[in-house]
Enzyme design. Sequence first.
Site, PDB file in Angstrom:
ATOM      1  N   GLU A 248     -66.123  30.301  71.979  1.00  0.00           N
ATOM      2  CA  GLU A 248     -66.869  29.507  71.001  1.00  0.00           C
ATOM      3  C   GLU A 248     -66.546  28.047  71.288  1.00  0.00           C
ATOM      4  OE1 GLU A 248     -69.022  30.801  68.999  1.00  0.00           O
ATOM      5  OE2 GLU A 248     -68.467  32.911  69.232  1.00  0.00           O
ATOM      6  N   CYS A 282     -66.999  21.356  64.556  1.00  0.00           N
ATOM      7  CA  CYS A 282     -67.867  21.788  65.658  1.00  0.00           C
ATOM      8  C   CYS A 282     -69.321  21.808  65.205  1.00  0.00           C
ATOM      9  CB  CYS A 282     -67.445  23.143  66.181  1.00  0.00           C
ATOM     10  SG  CYS A 282     -67.504  24.420  64.933  1.00  0.00           S
TER      11      CYS A 282
END
Length: 485
Positions: A248, A282
């Site tokens: 990720e 993020c």
Amino acid sequence: MTDSFLNYVGGQWLPAQSGEWFEDRNPADERDLIGQFPDSGPADIAAAVAAVRGAWPAWAAASPEERADVLFRAAELMAKRADDIAAELTREEGKTLTEARTEARRIAANFRLYASEALHLKGETYPSDAKQLILSVRQPVGVVAVITPWNVPLSMATRKIAPALAAGNGVIFKPSEVAPLMGQRLVEVLLEAGLPAKLIALVQGRGANVGRAITANGGIDALTFTGSYAVGRQIADALSTDTRAQLEMGGKNATIVLGDADVEKAAAIIERGAFGLSGQACTGTSRVLVARPLYDRLVERLAGVAKAIRVGPGTADGIRMGPLATRAQLDKVLAYVEIARGEGGRIVTGGTALRDSDAALANGYFVSPAVIADLPAASRLLREEVFGPVVAVRAIDGLDEAIAVADETEYGMAVSLVTNDLAAVLRFTRETQHGIVKVNSPTTGVALNAPFGGFKHSSNQAAKEQGGATVMDFYTRIKSIYLGA
Ligand code: NAD
């Protein structure tokens, strides 16, 4: 005297076998030394792999209730300690106390969610002739390495460790070297909750040392990583084909404001997405693509919003933005502001280090939140991840251009759309190349029970993080069994 923290390997607290250490400091005041942690390497990883490999089969053979109970107890302990751990999180990572409490209080819910998954893992049966029964069962993968970033160190780690344990795996946990104390606190909670001693190994250290040692060790069955694309790429290249990997990674997230939107409402949505966690999320908003007729008004409004944010130590009253987490983060943000200037962008507000203008902030990594306008379409600021409180605003003409420009980056993490035009919403949600698509809410902020993860360079899509059933696919292997009489 400096506090020295240790690794936890094979049921014992130990220094790194090399005897090396690294320091953990407060980003609001780098004179404040939190402690030193072992800078581990290949020998520590080899010991951790051996211990966890020996321990996980018994855990996998235990009843699902036993595994769930440990995670439920961890949830209770975490709920009791959340505010104390939040204070340490602010000292270690810099986010405000309010932000740290939000993160720490959510950890109990993460543990509960995956405790329940331990009880829900299911197989299937398949139609066959009467001579046999064909079924699939889920089994643990084995030794799972967990490598996490610093920006939400509790949240990210529990979203990996808890499902891994729920499925019956053992865990080797390498927290970020920027937030090692949060790793320590999580492992303490799990051990107090009754996790078998050798089932988890905490191995502290720098990515270049212990991170590489993890990917070079052939004994890891699965590796779950959250961090930058550059490191995710190195991990993918280094791993053996037998190791499954969940990667990720970064994002370059946009909020699109269509012509019918209310500018005030759009500015409030962008403020939360762009400047929460000091822009170090993020899913943080780093681009605003706004309908041309609203451009000037929105730029002005965002500048007002950014100027009103009080920046300072996360522990102080009234502070809405803490420091950046590291000196490298500060240098990177300042460098991108200079890149924008060089490209002809207009720095409408912010983007300066506050150490020189405010004596109280002289020893921390504080920066004023920035709004940048009038960048050329090819600007790096519109494509590359900055990971700080910097938002670039660009005018767009219509939905087609908005969809195309939002996708003009290698990333595909989160995107949001501000409009009341239902037809635009339907088309946008279908066509955009992002894994998280929000309408009339910030790019940041995700539900703990919904699948989470991006497209393109933001994720290898091994199985979405969070979201119960989807993430359990990563932590289990399916075996197909044919039973004949
Ligand atoms: P990073 O990639 O520098 O480090 C992440 C982790 O990887 C750390 O624990 C680090 O020690 C380790 N590491 C470094 N080099 C390694 C190597 N060669 N082998 C193995 N491990 C190694 O990222 P960071 O600075 O800690 O975090 C910021 C990044 O994380 C940003 O790009 C951000 O977008 C991303 N992030 C993504 C998500 C998401 O869910 N996709 C969430 C949070 C942060």
